[in-house]
Scaffold this motif. Structure first.
Motif, PDB file in Angstrom:
ATOM      1  N   LYS A  51     -34.170 -43.468 -46.218  1.00  0.00           N
ATOM      2  CA  LYS A  51     -34.687 -42.578 -47.260  1.00  0.00           C
ATOM      3  C   LYS A  51     -35.249 -41.287 -46.665  1.00  0.00           C
ATOM      4  CE  LYS A  51     -36.205 -46.414 -50.249  1.00  0.00           C
ATOM      5  NZ  LYS A  51     -37.399 -47.060 -50.861  1.00  0.00           N
ATOM      6  N   MET A  52     -35.834 -41.392 -45.487  1.00  0.00           N
ATOM      7  CA  MET A  52     -36.522 -40.251 -44.884  1.00  0.00           C
ATOM      8  C   MET A  52     -35.618 -39.380 -44.029  1.00  0.00           C
ATOM      9  SD  MET A  52     -39.913 -42.359 -43.709  1.00  0.00           S
ATOM     10  CE  MET A  52     -40.623 -40.975 -42.832  1.00  0.00           C
ATOM     11  N   GLN A  53     -34.560 -39.995 -43.481  1.00  0.00           N
ATOM     12  CA  GLN A  53     -33.628 -39.297 -42.611  1.00  0.00           C
ATOM     13  C   GLN A  53     -34.327 -38.594 -41.434  1.00  0.00           C
ATOM     14  OE1 GLN A  53     -29.963 -39.187 -42.915  1.00  0.00           O
ATOM     15  NE2 GLN A  53     -30.706 -41.011 -43.983  1.00  0.00           N
ATOM     16  N   PRO A  54     -35.123 -39.327 -40.665  1.00  0.00           N
ATOM     17  CA  PRO A  54     -35.752 -38.720 -39.489  1.00  0.00           C
ATOM     18  C   PRO A  54     -34.721 -38.448 -38.407  1.00  0.00           C
ATOM     19  CG  PRO A  54     -36.055 -41.085 -39.438  1.00  0.00           C
ATOM     20  CD  PRO A  54     -35.390 -40.768 -40.755  1.00  0.00           C
ATOM     21  N   ARG A  55     -35.061 -37.606 -37.463  1.00  0.00           N
ATOM     22  CA  ARG A  55     -34.152 -37.369 -36.342  1.00  0.00           C
ATOM     23  C   ARG A  55     -34.114 -38.582 -35.417  1.00  0.00           C
ATOM     24  NH1 ARG A  55     -35.471 -31.995 -33.281  1.00  0.00           N
ATOM     25  NH2 ARG A  55     -33.491 -32.527 -32.256  1.00  0.00           N
ATOM     26  N   ALA A  56     -35.232 -39.302 -35.328  1.00  0.00           N
ATOM     27  CA  ALA A  56     -35.291 -40.456 -34.427  1.00  0.00           C
ATOM     28  C   ALA A  56     -36.137 -41.563 -35.054  1.00  0.00           C
ATOM     29  CB  ALA A  56     -35.876 -40.053 -33.076  1.00  0.00           C
ATOM     30  N   GLY A 105     -25.922 -43.462 -40.286  1.00  0.00           N
ATOM     31  CA  GLY A 105     -25.621 -42.303 -39.444  1.00  0.00           C
ATOM     32  C   GLY A 105     -26.356 -42.256 -38.127  1.00  0.00           C
ATOM     33  N   TYR A 106     -26.823 -43.417 -37.635  1.00  0.00           N
ATOM     34  CA  TYR A 106     -27.604 -43.445 -36.408  1.00  0.00           C
ATOM     35  C   TYR A 106     -26.949 -44.282 -35.311  1.00  0.00           C
ATOM     36  CZ  TYR A 106     -31.563 -41.562 -39.060  1.00  0.00           C
ATOM     37  OH  TYR A 106     -32.385 -40.774 -39.824  1.00  0.00           O
ATOM     38  N   TRP A 107     -26.962 -43.732 -34.109  1.00  0.00           N
ATOM     39  CA  TRP A 107     -26.742 -44.523 -32.904  1.00  0.00           C
ATOM     40  C   TRP A 107     -28.034 -45.288 -32.646  1.00  0.00           C
ATOM     41  CZ3 TRP A 107     -30.100 -44.192 -28.840  1.00  0.00           C
ATOM     42  CH2 TRP A 107     -29.752 -44.845 -27.662  1.00  0.00           C
ATOM     43  N   SER A 108     -27.945 -46.506 -32.107  1.00  0.00           N
ATOM     44  CA  SER A 108     -29.164 -47.251 -31.816  1.00  0.00           C
ATOM     45  C   SER A 108     -28.998 -48.110 -30.579  1.00  0.00           C
ATOM     46  CB  SER A 108     -29.559 -48.128 -33.009  1.00  0.00           C
ATOM     47  OG  SER A 108     -28.579 -49.121 -33.259  1.00  0.00           O
ATOM     48  N   ASP A 109     -30.108 -48.459 -29.990  1.00  0.00           N
ATOM     49  CA  ASP A 109     -30.094 -49.317 -28.820  1.00  0.00           C
ATOM     50  C   ASP A 109     -31.403 -50.100 -28.748  1.00  0.00           C
ATOM     51  OD1 ASP A 109     -29.071 -50.440 -26.505  1.00  0.00           O
ATOM     52  OD2 ASP A 109     -29.839 -48.866 -25.191  1.00  0.00           O
ATOM     53  N   TRP A 110     -31.318 -51.311 -28.222  1.00  0.00           N
ATOM     54  CA  TRP A 110     -32.484 -52.161 -28.011  1.00  0.00           C
ATOM     55  C   TRP A 110     -32.731 -52.294 -26.515  1.00  0.00           C
ATOM     56  CZ3 TRP A 110     -34.589 -54.741 -32.387  1.00  0.00           C
ATOM     57  CH2 TRP A 110     -33.755 -54.825 -33.511  1.00  0.00           C
ATOM     58  N   LEU A 161     -36.636 -50.837 -30.228  1.00  0.00           N
ATOM     59  CA  LEU A 161     -35.438 -50.249 -30.824  1.00  0.00           C
ATOM     60  C   LEU A 161     -35.624 -48.744 -30.924  1.00  0.00           C
ATOM     61  CD1 LEU A 161     -32.717 -50.518 -32.497  1.00  0.00           C
ATOM     62  CD2 LEU A 161     -34.186 -50.517 -34.517  1.00  0.00           C
ATOM     63  N   VAL A 162     -34.655 -48.005 -30.418  1.00  0.00           N
ATOM     64  CA  VAL A 162     -34.625 -46.549 -30.583  1.00  0.00           C
ATOM     65  C   VAL A 162     -33.318 -46.192 -31.284  1.00  0.00           C
ATOM     66  CG1 VAL A 162     -34.438 -44.317 -29.396  1.00  0.00           C
ATOM     67  CG2 VAL A 162     -36.093 -46.022 -28.600  1.00  0.00           C
ATOM     68  N   ALA A 163     -33.412 -45.333 -32.282  1.00  0.00           N
ATOM     69  CA  ALA A 163     -32.218 -44.870 -33.002  1.00  0.00           C
ATOM     70  C   ALA A 163     -32.289 -43.363 -33.156  1.00  0.00           C
ATOM     71  CB  ALA A 163     -32.121 -45.538 -34.369  1.00  0.00           C
ATOM     72  N   MET A 164     -31.123 -42.719 -33.060  1.00  0.00           N
ATOM     73  CA  MET A 164     -31.040 -41.257 -33.180  1.00  0.00           C
ATOM     74  C   MET A 164     -29.691 -40.863 -33.747  1.00  0.00           C
ATOM     75  SD  MET A 164     -32.521 -39.817 -29.571  1.00  0.00           S
ATOM     76  CE  MET A 164     -34.216 -40.004 -29.105  1.00  0.00           C
ATOM     77  N   ARG A 165     -29.627 -39.632 -34.214  1.00  0.00           N
ATOM     78  CA  ARG A 165     -28.332 -39.056 -34.561  1.00  0.00           C
ATOM     79  C   ARG A 165     -27.520 -38.902 -33.275  1.00  0.00           C
ATOM     80  NH1 ARG A 165     -27.960 -39.945 -39.828  1.00  0.00           N
ATOM     81  NH2 ARG A 165     -29.635 -38.977 -41.041  1.00  0.00           N
ATOM     82  N   ASP A 166     -26.192 -38.968 -33.399  1.00  0.00           N
ATOM     83  CA  ASP A 166     -25.341 -38.899 -32.217  1.00  0.00           C
ATOM     84  C   ASP A 166     -25.623 -37.663 -31.367  1.00  0.00           C
ATOM     85  OD1 ASP A 166     -24.196 -41.201 -33.110  1.00  0.00           O
ATOM     86  OD2 ASP A 166     -22.220 -40.350 -33.545  1.00  0.00           O
ATOM     87  N   GLU A 167     -25.855 -36.529 -32.020  1.00  0.00           N
ATOM     88  CA  GLU A 167     -26.044 -35.287 -31.268  1.00  0.00           C
ATOM     89  C   GLU A 167     -27.325 -35.304 -30.436  1.00  0.00           C
ATOM     90  OE1 GLU A 167     -27.265 -34.398 -35.633  1.00  0.00           O
ATOM     91  OE2 GLU A 167     -25.745 -35.566 -34.545  1.00  0.00           O
ATOM     92  N   ASP A 168     -28.331 -36.057 -30.873  1.00  0.00           N
ATOM     93  CA  ASP A 168     -29.561 -36.188 -30.097  1.00  0.00           C
ATOM     94  C   ASP A 168     -29.470 -37.338 -29.099  1.00  0.00           C
ATOM     95  OD1 ASP A 168     -31.025 -34.084 -31.359  1.00  0.00           O
ATOM     96  OD2 ASP A 168     -31.425 -35.385 -33.064  1.00  0.00           O
ATOM     97  N   ALA A 169     -28.789 -38.418 -29.500  1.00  0.00           N
ATOM     98  CA  ALA A 169     -28.692 -39.601 -28.644  1.00  0.00           C
ATOM     99  C   ALA A 169     -28.012 -39.294 -27.316  1.00  0.00           C
ATOM    100  CB  ALA A 169     -27.926 -40.701 -29.375  1.00  0.00           C
ATOM    101  N   GLN A 170     -27.151 -38.287 -27.292  1.00  0.00           N
ATOM    102  CA  GLN A 170     -26.479 -37.928 -26.052  1.00  0.00           C
ATOM    103  C   GLN A 170     -27.459 -37.461 -24.971  1.00  0.00           C
ATOM    104  OE1 GLN A 170     -22.639 -35.611 -26.724  1.00  0.00           O
ATOM    105  NE2 GLN A 170     -23.490 -35.649 -28.798  1.00  0.00           N
ATOM    106  N   TRP A 171     -28.662 -37.119 -25.395  1.00  0.00           N
ATOM    107  CA  TRP A 171     -29.673 -36.643 -24.458  1.00  0.00           C
ATOM    108  C   TRP A 171     -30.724 -37.706 -24.156  1.00  0.00           C
ATOM    109  CZ3 TRP A 171     -29.090 -31.766 -22.399  1.00  0.00           C
ATOM    110  CH2 TRP A 171     -28.146 -30.952 -23.029  1.00  0.00           C
ATOM    111  N   PHE A 172     -30.589 -38.859 -24.770  1.00  0.00           N
ATOM    112  CA  PHE A 172     -31.614 -39.884 -24.593  1.00  0.00           C
ATOM    113  C   PHE A 172     -31.341 -40.760 -23.380  1.00  0.00           C
ATOM    114  CE2 PHE A 172     -33.155 -44.247 -25.302  1.00  0.00           C
ATOM    115  CZ  PHE A 172     -34.517 -43.988 -25.438  1.00  0.00           C
TER     116      PHE A 172
END
Length: 419
Positions: A106-111, A140-145, A164-175
């Motif tokens: 609902k909130m659509q945060p970046r992370a 719409g989120y990439w995620s990893d545990w 658990l961390v989740a991000m949009r693909d464009e941000d996850a590439q930098w995580f």
């Protein structure tokens, strides 16, 4: 670097809150059910908007008012997954993990950052974890545990936490997960100044004896009695370190105590072991009486661990570091093949068909155990047919915000004992 914005639910008394603030996140709102923890948050951060109440009650806060926030974070309740409990998962009225994922939608945060106990990493919850990852992908989120050990981030305590961390693909590439920096302190060196401050003559010898990191501190709940440092195994580990774990002391031992006295820890000492370092930036005052303070401290996410993960998230959002392929970023793929076979099946399938579709080699007793485990978190229809019993995945039992979900009645009934 501009401050990033954050919303935190199930904030507790502020362990994750402080760590994220030190990582560069400014809280737009923090929501917590326990009144004592709320008082602690408000005392330490009087400028914050701290809401008191059930995080799933939109009368307490409205997620849609925080659209596009940089980070949605939470330490959702642990009992549904705790090894020490019944591991009821989705059918526990305290389970808010799946709700948190839907709220993020609902909130659509970046992370997104959600943390819990090690029990969630166990095979019992492999399908639950897969459900969460699949739902995040749909949103719409990439995620990893990843299972993080607090002792690898400067905290003199075991304390494994499943994150658990989740991000949009464009941000996850930098995580990238934070680099481990093993703790140099032992219980003795971490507490030396606190244990000796009242002149106890045995403090030096005690520091030498307490020459390892602490077992996991257990904060307990309102159902629990007084403050002590954990179950039998933990008490035995504390005894080897020269600590009486049968309670929490009001004051450190003084000059009248004998050299061979076995001390209890004070809440200030437990706070230090939990990661509140003596540096000014980690200063934090807990409100309430001794047992209340102990529970707030013992249930917290250690601030240095939250800071480390928060810094990794902030670096990704600010495009700091080196860009990577998403396949290189992900720590571990967690597939429950039997669950995926059920999910893929357009029509009910028999045991033989499900086992074949899953690609697993499992016998009949194992299949029955696995199906029984799945049925604890998912609605599975069973239908006897000529060629055997057929199974179909109907839905998820967990609370994701439904108005008519039975969670509300159970929560209302148990509210005075939920912490």
């Amino acid at each position: 670097m501009a401050e990033l914005s954050a919303v935190e639910v199930c904030a507790g008394a502020g362990g994750q809150s402080l760590g994220l603030a030190l990582a560069g996140f400014g809280h737009e709102v923090a929501v917590e059910l326990d009144e004592n923890a709320v008082n602690t948050l408000r005392k330490n951060r009087p400028s914050w908007d701290v809401r008191h109440g059930d995080v799933a009650d939109e009368g307490v806060w409205n997620p849609k008012e925080y659209l596009g926030i940089d980070l949605f974070a939470g330490g959702v309740p642990c009992p549904p997954f705790s090894i020490a409990g019944k591991q009821l998962g989705a059918t526990d009225e305290r389970d808010l993990f799946a709700w948190a994922v839907e709220t993020a939608g609902k909130m659509q945060p970046r992370a997104i950052l959600l943390e819990n106990v090690r029990g969630l990493s166990m095979p019992r919850f492999s399908a639950y974890r897969q459900h969460v990852k699949d739902r995040l992908k749909e949103l719409g989120y990439w995620s990893d545990w990843k299972l993080l050990q607090a002792s690898n981030y400067g905290v003199p305590q075991l304390r494994p936490r499943f994150v658990l961390v989740a991000m949009r693909d464009e941000d996850a590439q930098w995580f990238e997960w934070p680099e481990e920096t093993p703790c140099k302190d032992t219980v003795g060196t971490a507490l030396d100044d606190l244990m000796s401050k009242n002149g106890w003559p045995g403090a030096g010898a005690w520091v030498d004896k307490a020459n390892d990191i602490a077992p996991t501190i257990v904060g307990g709940s309102k159902k629990h009695g007084g403050a002590d440092l954990g179950p039998t195994r933990a008490k035995a580990a504390w005894a080897k370190l020269g600590v009486d774990a049968m309670g929490v002391a009001d004051e450190p031992p003084n000059e009248s105590h004998p050299v061979d006295f076995v001390p209890k820890l004070t809440t200030e000492m437990v706070q230090r072991i939990q990661g509140w370092r003596p540096e000014p930036e980690y200063e934090w005052d807990f409100t309430g009486r001794k047992t209340t303070r102990y529970r707030q401290i013992g249930n917290a996410f250690p601030p240095p661990v939250a800071r480390a993960v928060g810094t990794s998230i902030a670096n990704a959002l600010n495009r700091r570091g080196q860009r990577k392929q998403l396949s290189d970023v992900e720590n571990e793929v967690m597939h429950d093949r039997l669950y995926l076979a059920l999910k893929k099946a357009p029509t009910p399938l028999t045991e033989k068909e499900l086992v074949k579709l899953s690609g697993e080699k499992i016998d009949a007793p194992t299949f029955e155990r696995r199906m029984a485990m799945l049925a604890r978190d998912f609605v599975i229809d069973e239908d006897d047919q000529l060629d055997g019993r057929a199974y179909r995945l109907v839905g998820f039992k967990g609370f994701i915000g439904q108005e008519g979900h039975e969670r509300h009645a159970r929560f209302a009934e148990m509210r005075s004992r939920i912490s």
